[in-house]
Design a protein around this motif. Structure first.
Motif, PDB file in Angstrom:
ATOM      1  N   ALA A 176    -132.057 -64.272  39.903  1.00  0.00           N
ATOM      2  CA  ALA A 176    -132.427 -65.419  40.565  1.00  0.00           C
ATOM      3  C   ALA A 176    -132.978 -66.520  39.883  1.00  0.00           C
ATOM      4  CB  ALA A 176    -133.509 -64.881  41.922  1.00  0.00           C
ATOM      5  N   GLY A 177    -132.588 -67.827  40.434  1.00  0.00           N
ATOM      6  CA  GLY A 177    -133.097 -69.060  39.824  1.00  0.00           C
ATOM      7  C   GLY A 177    -134.428 -69.465  40.180  1.00  0.00           C
ATOM      8  N   ILE A 178    -135.613 -69.365  39.115  1.00  0.00           N
ATOM      9  CA  ILE A 178    -137.000 -69.350  39.704  1.00  0.00           C
ATOM     10  C   ILE A 178    -137.156 -71.107  39.954  1.00  0.00           C
ATOM     11  CG2 ILE A 178    -139.210 -69.379  38.786  1.00  0.00           C
ATOM     12  CD1 ILE A 178    -138.812 -67.062  37.272  1.00  0.00           C
ATOM     13  N   HIS A 209    -135.011 -70.951  34.213  1.00  0.00           N
ATOM     14  CA  HIS A 209    -135.981 -69.598  34.318  1.00  0.00           C
ATOM     15  C   HIS A 209    -135.057 -68.852  35.471  1.00  0.00           C
ATOM     16  CE1 HIS A 209    -138.445 -72.314  32.340  1.00  0.00           C
ATOM     17  NE2 HIS A 209    -138.991 -71.370  31.683  1.00  0.00           N
ATOM     18  N   GLN A 210    -135.062 -67.601  35.002  1.00  0.00           N
ATOM     19  CA  GLN A 210    -134.678 -66.361  35.971  1.00  0.00           C
ATOM     20  C   GLN A 210    -135.434 -65.248  35.987  1.00  0.00           C
ATOM     21  OE1 GLN A 210    -130.643 -65.380  34.652  1.00  0.00           O
ATOM     22  NE2 GLN A 210    -129.524 -67.037  35.916  1.00  0.00           N
ATOM     23  N   THR A 211    -135.564 -64.546  37.048  1.00  0.00           N
ATOM     24  CA  THR A 211    -135.906 -63.308  37.290  1.00  0.00           C
ATOM     25  C   THR A 211    -134.738 -62.582  37.868  1.00  0.00           C
ATOM     26  OG1 THR A 211    -137.437 -61.780  38.221  1.00  0.00           O
ATOM     27  CG2 THR A 211    -136.976 -63.920  39.587  1.00  0.00           C
ATOM     28  N   SER A 258    -113.772 -72.246  42.058  1.00  0.00           N
ATOM     29  CA  SER A 258    -113.874 -73.506  41.771  1.00  0.00           C
ATOM     30  C   SER A 258    -114.253 -74.340  42.718  1.00  0.00           C
ATOM     31  CB  SER A 258    -112.085 -74.037  41.692  1.00  0.00           C
ATOM     32  OG  SER A 258    -112.066 -75.513  41.439  1.00  0.00           O
ATOM     33  N   LYS A 259    -114.954 -75.352  42.267  1.00  0.00           N
ATOM     34  CA  LYS A 259    -115.572 -76.459  43.219  1.00  0.00           C
ATOM     35  C   LYS A 259    -114.903 -77.555  43.229  1.00  0.00           C
ATOM     36  CE  LYS A 259    -119.928 -74.112  42.124  1.00  0.00           C
ATOM     37  NZ  LYS A 259    -120.255 -73.383  40.951  1.00  0.00           N
ATOM     38  N   ASP A 260    -113.671 -77.670  42.498  1.00  0.00           N
ATOM     39  CA  ASP A 260    -112.814 -78.900  42.859  1.00  0.00           C
ATOM     40  C   ASP A 260    -112.273 -78.965  44.289  1.00  0.00           C
ATOM     41  OD1 ASP A 260    -111.013 -81.017  41.034  1.00  0.00           O
ATOM     42  OD2 ASP A 260    -109.724 -79.840  42.611  1.00  0.00           O
ATOM     43  N   PHE A 288    -130.616 -70.470  29.133  1.00  0.00           N
ATOM     44  CA  PHE A 288    -130.061 -71.800  28.496  1.00  0.00           C
ATOM     45  C   PHE A 288    -128.604 -72.022  28.616  1.00  0.00           C
ATOM     46  CE2 PHE A 288    -133.748 -70.050  26.103  1.00  0.00           C
ATOM     47  CZ  PHE A 288    -134.573 -70.895  25.977  1.00  0.00           C
ATOM     48  N   ARG A 289    -128.317 -73.098  29.307  1.00  0.00           N
ATOM     49  CA  ARG A 289    -126.792 -73.401  29.428  1.00  0.00           C
ATOM     50  C   ARG A 289    -126.703 -74.930  29.111  1.00  0.00           C
ATOM     51  NH1 ARG A 289    -125.397 -69.691  34.783  1.00  0.00           N
ATOM     52  NH2 ARG A 289    -126.367 -67.997  34.092  1.00  0.00           N
ATOM     53  N   TYR A 290    -125.606 -75.204  28.684  1.00  0.00           N
ATOM     54  CA  TYR A 290    -125.418 -76.616  28.395  1.00  0.00           C
ATOM     55  C   TYR A 290    -124.383 -77.182  29.549  1.00  0.00           C
ATOM     56  CZ  TYR A 290    -124.280 -80.860  25.889  1.00  0.00           C
ATOM     57  OH  TYR A 290    -124.177 -82.301  25.712  1.00  0.00           O
ATOM     58  N   LYS A 296    -130.257 -82.058  40.139  1.00  0.00           N
ATOM     59  CA  LYS A 296    -131.192 -81.070  40.956  1.00  0.00           C
ATOM     60  C   LYS A 296    -130.877 -79.678  40.970  1.00  0.00           C
ATOM     61  CE  LYS A 296    -133.212 -80.786  45.542  1.00  0.00           C
ATOM     62  NZ  LYS A 296    -132.716 -80.704  46.957  1.00  0.00           N
ATOM     63  N   GLY A 297    -131.935 -79.004  40.718  1.00  0.00           N
ATOM     64  CA  GLY A 297    -131.594 -77.802  40.736  1.00  0.00           C
ATOM     65  C   GLY A 297    -130.804 -77.012  39.583  1.00  0.00           C
ATOM     66  N   ARG A 298    -130.380 -78.001  38.700  1.00  0.00           N
ATOM     67  CA  ARG A 298    -129.647 -77.358  37.637  1.00  0.00           C
ATOM     68  C   ARG A 298    -130.284 -77.965  36.460  1.00  0.00           C
ATOM     69  NH1 ARG A 298    -124.908 -74.961  37.690  1.00  0.00           N
ATOM     70  NH2 ARG A 298    -124.453 -75.297  39.892  1.00  0.00           N
ATOM     71  N   PHE A 299    -130.481 -77.040  35.318  1.00  0.00           N
ATOM     72  CA  PHE A 299    -131.177 -77.652  34.024  1.00  0.00           C
ATOM     73  C   PHE A 299    -130.567 -76.948  32.961  1.00  0.00           C
ATOM     74  CE2 PHE A 299    -134.240 -77.285  37.465  1.00  0.00           C
ATOM     75  CZ  PHE A 299    -134.444 -78.633  37.474  1.00  0.00           C
ATOM     76  N   ARG A 300    -130.812 -77.568  31.743  1.00  0.00           N
ATOM     77  CA  ARG A 300    -130.174 -76.831  30.587  1.00  0.00           C
ATOM     78  C   ARG A 300    -130.992 -75.599  29.911  1.00  0.00           C
ATOM     79  NH1 ARG A 300    -127.417 -81.955  27.626  1.00  0.00           N
ATOM     80  NH2 ARG A 300    -125.594 -82.255  28.983  1.00  0.00           N
TER      81      ARG A 300
HETATM   82  P1  ATP Z   1    -123.905 -71.927  39.985  1.00  0.00           P
HETATM   83  O1  ATP Z   1    -122.735 -71.565  40.849  1.00  0.00           O
HETATM   84  O2  ATP Z   1    -124.883 -72.749  40.526  1.00  0.00           O
HETATM   85  O3  ATP Z   1    -123.490 -72.621  38.592  1.00  0.00           O
HETATM   86  P2  ATP Z   1    -123.943 -69.598  38.620  1.00  0.00           P
HETATM   87  O4  ATP Z   1    -122.900 -68.757  39.159  1.00  0.00           O
HETATM   88  O5  ATP Z   1    -123.550 -70.168  37.231  1.00  0.00           O
HETATM   89  O6  ATP Z   1    -124.449 -70.467  39.654  1.00  0.00           O
HETATM   90  P3  ATP Z   1    -125.659 -67.107  37.811  1.00  0.00           P
HETATM   91  O7  ATP Z   1    -125.209 -67.157  36.744  1.00  0.00           O
HETATM   92  O8  ATP Z   1    -125.083 -66.056  38.765  1.00  0.00           O
HETATM   93  O9  ATP Z   1    -125.334 -68.770  38.275  1.00  0.00           O
HETATM   94  O10 ATP Z   1    -127.319 -67.414  37.744  1.00  0.00           O
HETATM   95  C1  ATP Z   1    -128.157 -66.914  38.957  1.00  0.00           C
HETATM   96  C2  ATP Z   1    -128.802 -68.035  39.474  1.00  0.00           C
HETATM   97  O11 ATP Z   1    -129.401 -68.630  38.387  1.00  0.00           O
HETATM   98  C3  ATP Z   1    -128.284 -69.012  40.295  1.00  0.00           C
HETATM   99  O12 ATP Z   1    -127.956 -68.517  41.569  1.00  0.00           O
HETATM  100  C4  ATP Z   1    -129.262 -69.965  40.154  1.00  0.00           C
HETATM  101  O13 ATP Z   1    -129.996 -69.724  41.137  1.00  0.00           O
HETATM  102  C5  ATP Z   1    -129.763 -69.848  38.899  1.00  0.00           C
HETATM  103  N1  ATP Z   1    -129.186 -70.761  37.788  1.00  0.00           N
HETATM  104  C6  ATP Z   1    -128.046 -70.908  37.435  1.00  0.00           C
HETATM  105  N2  ATP Z   1    -127.671 -71.897  36.423  1.00  0.00           N
HETATM  106  C7  ATP Z   1    -128.536 -72.497  36.567  1.00  0.00           C
HETATM  107  C8  ATP Z   1    -129.079 -73.837  36.100  1.00  0.00           C
HETATM  108  N3  ATP Z   1    -128.343 -74.478  35.002  1.00  0.00           N
HETATM  109  N4  ATP Z   1    -130.191 -74.478  36.168  1.00  0.00           N
HETATM  110  C9  ATP Z   1    -131.186 -73.898  37.231  1.00  0.00           C
HETATM  111  N5  ATP Z   1    -130.888 -72.536  37.785  1.00  0.00           N
HETATM  112  C10 ATP Z   1    -129.666 -72.005  37.616  1.00  0.00           C
END
Ligand code: ATP
Ligand code: MG
Length: 414
Positions: free
Chosen positions: A306-308, A125-127, A209-211, A111-113, A118-122
């Motif tokens: 890894a982000g599922i 799931h990770q494995t 940084s992504k800036d 869980f992250r606020y 796309k590909g980023r949620f609150r």
């Molecule tokens: P990013 O740079 O994309 O924010 P991160 O460095 O915060 O990634 P990690 O903490 O290393 O990511 O988490 C490992 C993996 O979990 C990421 O490579 C990604 O695949 C996935 N992940 C991280 N945050 C999210 C999110 N908010 N939603 C979906 N997948 C996520």
């Protein structure tokens, strides 16, 4: 009226997608098992200190992204934003340290606020895997090889690039830190606000940084490799030599830093071009300082997560859900007989769909919609003879089959 939308950044996972997720989890779990990593599960919430004391109070996760609340007993708890801190806590509170080395695999929600996209949620799931108690570069090589094996099992290794860097030991990092502070100080006012505040506390993170303006300034920042002492350089050389020996390709990326404070030596990410800005699919590194920082004995650690959801968007070879066999009683009086046959076949391991109502044509339509492989049509005349009609729904061929040998006959469909 209640707001019936799912909370922003959370989603319902419907059967097709859940099937993809399950394939990813299982592929990862099986690979982990081959490498001797056993599955564990830690709670999805912990005392907030578990994360605050380990992820570093300048990390994005701690400063902006944690779901923290006070429970009814007055304890401050946090929904886990990642898996490693909980595993380290488990090692300490479970007194597991005398069994080192330990090799663990986990999967589950995090869980992250964050700002959803796309590909980023609150809730996502990770494995992940953690290898605890191995100080040697062999550990780094093994977990990277395991990460590659998971991606290979998913059919996406060829779409991924392994990026590799070293953050060195503590001495190398503090030497590099000084050089970075000196360099970035000259551009202090041009840096983004976030990076300005990182400058004193954790200048390494500016590299992440992504800036856009930050990225320009970063281009000419000092290289970490110039600050590595002999021990750190040897360690990294051993890691790359091991990867070479396993023919695991990598690209050195001197700007790769992990988002969290507890990393040292090896940092790595498997990235892809196919997911736009959210290109990191599997990321990890060595975290020898973490357990000690949390209050346990000094314990080496290396792992990845890894982000599922991101893997699910890429995975090529997800198997289809097992196709059912439909049982179709042609008259309502045969409903119970049909149910009994379904019950028997299910107990033998067949996937059986039993339409609940409707005439034969309606049930056949539903069988086709469910992509059934075959239907068992129960009519009064055949039943009189102790038989049923089995129709192959792909070819349309059908034949009468004695009920006694029905299970045998159906084996061709399982
Ligand atoms: P990013 O740079 O994309 O924010 P991160 O460095 O915060 O990634 P990690 O903490 O290393 O990511 O988490 C490992 C993996 O979990 C990421 O490579 C990604 O695949 C996935 N992940 C991280 N945050 C999210 C999110 N908010 N939603 C979906 N997948 C996520
Ligand atoms: Mg992030």
């Amino acid at each position: 009226m209640a707001n019936l939308q799912p909370v922003r950044g959370t989603r319902d996972i419907l059967p097709d997608e859940r099937q993809r997720h399950r394939f990813i989890e299982e592929t990862a779990r099986e690979a982990a098992q081959r490498y001797g990593y056993a599955e564990i599960a830690t709670p999805i919430f912990e005392f907030s200190d578990v994360f605050k004391r380990t992820l570093g109070d300048t990390s994005d996760i701690v400063t902006k992204e944690m779901y923290t609340f006070t429970d009814k007993g007055g304890d401050e708890v946090t929904l886990r934003p990642e898996g490693t801190a909980g595993v380290a806590r488990m090692l300490i509170s479970g007194g597991l340290a005398q069994n080192l080395p330990l090799k663990y695999f986990y999967r589950g929600p995090m869980f992250r606020y964050e700002r959803p996209q796309k590909g980023r949620f609150r809730q996502f799931h990770q494995t992940g895997v953690e290898l605890l108690g191995v100080t040697e570069p062999l550990g780094d090589i093994e977990v990277i090889a395991l990460g590659a094996a998971v991606l290979d099992g998913l059919g996406i290794l060829s779409k991924a690039t392994l990026e590799l860097n070293t953050l060195g030991n503590t001495e190398s990092r503090s030497a590099y830190r000084e050089k970075l502070i000196a360099y970035f100080n000259d551009y202090r006012t041009d840096l983004s606000e976030d990076s300005q505040s990182r400058l004193e506390r954790n200048p390494l993170r500016i590299l992440d940084s992504k800036d856009r303006r930050d990225r320009e300034i970063i281009t000419n920042a000092p290289e970490f490799s110039d600050s590595l002492d002999a021990e750190s350089a040897d360690f990294f050389a051993a890691v790359t030599a091991g990867l070479d020996a396993l023919s695991i390709a990598y690209r050195l990326n001197s700007r790769l830093v992990r988002g969290l404070d507890y990393y040292c030596h090896t940092a790595f990410e498997f990235t892809t071009e196919e997911l736009g800005a959210q290109g990191t699919i599997l990321a990890g590194g060595r975290y020898d300082g973490l357990v000690e920082q949390m209050g346990g004995a000094k314990t080496a650690g290396v792992g990845w997560a890894a982000g599922i959801e991101r893997l699910a968007m890429l995975a090529e070879n997800v198997p289809d859900e097992a196709r059912p066999i439909a049982i179709i009683p042609v008259v309502p009086e045969l409903q119970t007989k049909g149910l009994a046959i379904a019950h028997d076949l299910r107990s033998r391991g067949f996937v059986i769909e039993f339409g609940y109502r409707g005439n034969m044509s309606r049930r056949l339509k539903r069988a086709n919609k469910l992509n059934a492989k075959a239907s068992i049509i129960l009519g009064p005349d055949e039943l009189e003879r102790g038989a049923a009609t089995v129709r192959n729904l792909d070819t349309g061929d059908q034949e009468e089959v004695p009920l006694e040998t029905l299970a045998d006959h159906l084996k061709q469909y399982s």
